[in-house]
Design a protein around this motif. Sequence first.
Motif, PDB file in Angstrom:
ATOM      1  N   VAL A  61       0.828  -1.422   0.154  1.00 33.92           N
ATOM      2  CA  VAL A  61      -0.047   0.188   0.148  1.00 33.92           C
ATOM      3  C   VAL A  61       0.873   1.091  -0.085  1.00 33.92           C
ATOM      4  O   VAL A  61       2.064   0.925   0.823  1.00 33.92           O
ATOM      5  CB  VAL A  61      -0.931   0.009   0.963  1.00 33.92           C
ATOM      6  N   LEU A  62       0.818   2.150  -0.703  1.00 29.86           N
ATOM      7  CA  LEU A  62       0.923   3.505  -0.995  1.00 29.86           C
ATOM      8  C   LEU A  62       0.195   4.826  -0.546  1.00 29.86           C
ATOM      9  O   LEU A  62      -1.083   4.696  -0.623  1.00 29.86           O
ATOM     10  CB  LEU A  62       1.254   3.793  -2.622  1.00 29.86           C
ATOM     11  N   LEU A  63       0.919   5.505   1.000  1.00 28.17           N
ATOM     12  CA  LEU A  63      -0.028   6.258   1.249  1.00 28.17           C
ATOM     13  C   LEU A  63       0.469   7.935   0.029  1.00 28.17           C
ATOM     14  O   LEU A  63       2.237   7.853   0.341  1.00 28.17           O
ATOM     15  CB  LEU A  63       0.224   6.347   2.358  1.00 28.17           C
ATOM     16  N   LEU A  64       0.217   8.484  -0.178  1.00 21.34           N
ATOM     17  CA  LEU A  64       0.573   9.586  -0.954  1.00 21.34           C
ATOM     18  C   LEU A  64      -0.025  11.058  -0.106  1.00 21.34           C
ATOM     19  O   LEU A  64      -1.426  11.424  -0.082  1.00 21.34           O
ATOM     20  CB  LEU A  64      -0.060   8.934  -2.960  1.00 21.34           C
ATOM     21  N   LEU A 284     -13.160  -1.415   2.977  1.00 24.22           N
ATOM     22  CA  LEU A 284     -12.298  -1.066   4.303  1.00 24.22           C
ATOM     23  C   LEU A 284     -12.310  -0.091   4.906  1.00 24.22           C
ATOM     24  O   LEU A 284     -12.294   0.114   6.385  1.00 24.22           O
ATOM     25  CB  LEU A 284     -10.937  -1.476   3.301  1.00 24.22           C
ATOM     26  N   ALA A 285     -12.673   1.056   4.872  1.00 23.93           N
ATOM     27  CA  ALA A 285     -12.999   2.658   5.339  1.00 23.93           C
ATOM     28  C   ALA A 285     -14.372   2.349   6.113  1.00 23.93           C
ATOM     29  O   ALA A 285     -14.734   2.795   7.400  1.00 23.93           O
ATOM     30  CB  ALA A 285     -12.935   3.479   4.144  1.00 23.93           C
ATOM     31  N   ARG A 286     -15.267   2.045   5.207  1.00 26.07           N
ATOM     32  CA  ARG A 286     -16.585   1.386   6.129  1.00 26.07           C
ATOM     33  C   ARG A 286     -16.160   0.463   7.837  1.00 26.07           C
ATOM     34  O   ARG A 286     -17.010   0.875   8.308  1.00 26.07           O
ATOM     35  CB  ARG A 286     -17.541   1.106   5.531  1.00 26.07           C
ATOM     36  N   ASP A 287     -15.555  -0.301   6.985  1.00 25.79           N
ATOM     37  CA  ASP A 287     -15.708  -1.288   8.160  1.00 25.79           C
ATOM     38  C   ASP A 287     -14.561  -0.742   9.487  1.00 25.79           C
ATOM     39  O   ASP A 287     -14.900  -1.781  10.295  1.00 25.79           O
ATOM     40  CB  ASP A 287     -14.819  -2.308   7.911  1.00 25.79           C
ATOM     41  N   VAL A 343      -6.608   5.995   8.996  1.00 27.05           N
ATOM     42  CA  VAL A 343      -5.730   5.402   8.246  1.00 27.05           C
ATOM     43  C   VAL A 343      -5.588   4.470   8.065  1.00 27.05           C
ATOM     44  O   VAL A 343      -5.105   2.995   7.379  1.00 27.05           O
ATOM     45  CB  VAL A 343      -4.748   6.588   8.114  1.00 27.05           C
ATOM     46  N   ALA A 344      -4.413   4.037   9.739  1.00 26.06           N
ATOM     47  CA  ALA A 344      -4.265   2.909  10.498  1.00 26.06           C
ATOM     48  C   ALA A 344      -4.594   1.951  10.512  1.00 26.06           C
ATOM     49  O   ALA A 344      -4.504   0.281   9.301  1.00 26.06           O
ATOM     50  CB  ALA A 344      -3.255   2.954  11.597  1.00 26.06           C
ATOM     51  N   ASN A 345      -6.025   1.682  10.274  1.00 25.87           N
ATOM     52  CA  ASN A 345      -7.212   0.307  10.459  1.00 25.87           C
ATOM     53  C   ASN A 345      -7.070   0.290   8.724  1.00 25.87           C
ATOM     54  O   ASN A 345      -7.085  -1.095   8.953  1.00 25.87           O
ATOM     55  CB  ASN A 345      -8.142   0.734  10.661  1.00 25.87           C
ATOM     56  N   ILE A 346      -6.996   1.285   8.227  1.00 24.08           N
ATOM     57  CA  ILE A 346      -6.853   0.729   6.311  1.00 24.08           C
ATOM     58  C   ILE A 346      -6.042  -0.125   6.073  1.00 24.08           C
ATOM     59  O   ILE A 346      -6.138  -0.816   5.259  1.00 24.08           O
ATOM     60  CB  ILE A 346      -7.650   1.782   5.113  1.00 24.08           C
ATOM     61  N   VAL A 347      -4.687   0.446   6.197  1.00 22.32           N
ATOM     62  CA  VAL A 347      -3.422   0.684   5.980  1.00 22.32           C
ATOM     63  C   VAL A 347      -3.124  -1.555   6.939  1.00 22.32           C
ATOM     64  O   VAL A 347      -2.678  -2.940   6.197  1.00 22.32           O
ATOM     65  CB  VAL A 347      -2.456   1.335   6.476  1.00 22.32           C
ATOM     66  N   GLY A 348      -3.659  -2.059   8.029  1.00 24.27           N
ATOM     67  CA  GLY A 348      -3.633  -2.546   8.254  1.00 24.27           C
ATOM     68  C   GLY A 348      -4.548  -3.454   7.956  1.00 24.27           C
ATOM     69  O   GLY A 348      -3.957  -5.195   8.028  1.00 24.27           O
ATOM     70  N   ALA A 349      -5.958  -3.611   7.487  1.00 25.49           N
ATOM     71  CA  ALA A 349      -6.626  -4.447   7.053  1.00 25.49           C
ATOM     72  C   ALA A 349      -5.859  -4.197   5.547  1.00 25.49           C
ATOM     73  O   ALA A 349      -6.144  -6.130   5.168  1.00 25.49           O
ATOM     74  CB  ALA A 349      -7.877  -3.784   6.485  1.00 25.49           C
ATOM     75  N   LEU A 350      -4.888  -4.012   4.699  1.00 26.24           N
ATOM     76  CA  LEU A 350      -4.467  -4.171   3.497  1.00 26.24           C
ATOM     77  C   LEU A 350      -3.090  -4.647   3.910  1.00 26.24           C
ATOM     78  O   LEU A 350      -2.710  -6.106   3.052  1.00 26.24           O
ATOM     79  CB  LEU A 350      -3.754  -2.677   2.742  1.00 26.24           C
ATOM     80  N   VAL A 351      -2.339  -4.584   4.893  1.00 21.63           N
ATOM     81  CA  VAL A 351      -0.819  -5.563   4.704  1.00 21.63           C
ATOM     82  C   VAL A 351      -1.271  -6.549   6.033  1.00 21.63           C
ATOM     83  O   VAL A 351      -0.520  -7.375   6.305  1.00 21.63           O
ATOM     84  CB  VAL A 351      -0.069  -4.703   4.971  1.00 21.63           C
ATOM     85  N   GLY A 352      -2.726  -7.256   6.694  1.00 22.05           N
ATOM     86  CA  GLY A 352      -2.970  -8.284   6.975  1.00 22.05           C
ATOM     87  C   GLY A 352      -2.466  -8.191   8.571  1.00 22.05           C
ATOM     88  O   GLY A 352      -2.825  -9.548   9.243  1.00 22.05           O
TER      89      GLY A 352
END
Length: 352
Positions: A61-64, A284-287, A343-352
């Motif tokens: 994931v890239l934070l831009l 993922l944001a909604r979750d 942001v952290a929760n979405i990233v956490g969901a993407l990187v497992g």
Amino acid sequence: MLDDLATLVGIESPSREVEALERSAAALSSMIERHLGGTCRLIDSPAGPHVHWSGGGEPEVLLLGHHDTVFPLGTLEARPFAVTDGIATGPGVFDMLGGIVQAVHGLARLGDTSGVELLFSSDEEVGSRESRELIEERARACGNVLVLEPSGDGGSLKTGRKGCGTFEVVVTGRAAHAGLEPENGVNALVECAHQVLAIGAIADAALGTTVTPTVASAGTTDNVVPASAHVVVDVRVESAAETERVESAMRSLVAVDPGATIEVLGGIGRPPMPESASASLFPLARDAEPGIEGCAVGGGSDGNFTAAIGVPTLDGLGAVGGGAHADTEHVVVETMPARGALVANIVGALVG
């Protein structure tokens, strides 16, 4: 968060001011390294340094974002960073230094940031000409993009954006004495007026296409037939088909006066970001934050580029506030921790 925000806002970073952007990049790198560890890479460009950081591992994931702002040097003296009644103000606080600070603090909560990359460019506000290739390269490598641009109204995320661009239409006529022999001239101002009407007719409200003449100039003095004129045109489109149609129509402009010539410069530099680009990320944001809303907006960002190359992209994950590019720019301080956590929760969901 507020201490870090005060530091970044306190280092003015207008686009094209390379020395100022070098100072901004150094301060931003120091902040990232202090909170997340590792070492930032400063990537030099004619527009100033871009800041890149990696948490290691396979990128997922890239934070831009961007660290350049629209406010000229000296703005800070008249409008320094301040927090009053829960509102943070100062040049660049909303667009988009607040979003950067929130994201870095949010990632620090995760502990393990393997698979995460950060990229903050130095020229987003002036079209990203020097950073676009790098942005697209890292987006492809990471496979998902979260854009830290300011939120929409009420904190909504930006699930779609119009493509946008700027054209300049240059009209060349012929000067003559306005009183003695105007018939020997070719009036570029009159021709420009014809072109403004033709340009406005290219718009199509039903398709969400706006074509807006915004700045015009002509002539040298009051007793001379104007030999030149030009008009700047702002364009916003929702689809690739409209991009092609509008660009074709602009290039096809024809002078009404056969003695005049027309040159059309520019184009639609940012392709549209369709709402389908966020289809895998918005849930993922909604979750993470049930009830959060999404919206499509007219403004562009670097997310337009990443979405256009087929990389899932979710935008508007930055600060909650308002007044972008204006003296009223502000961030609602109480929203900052929750936004960092989102942001952290979405990233956490993407990187497992």
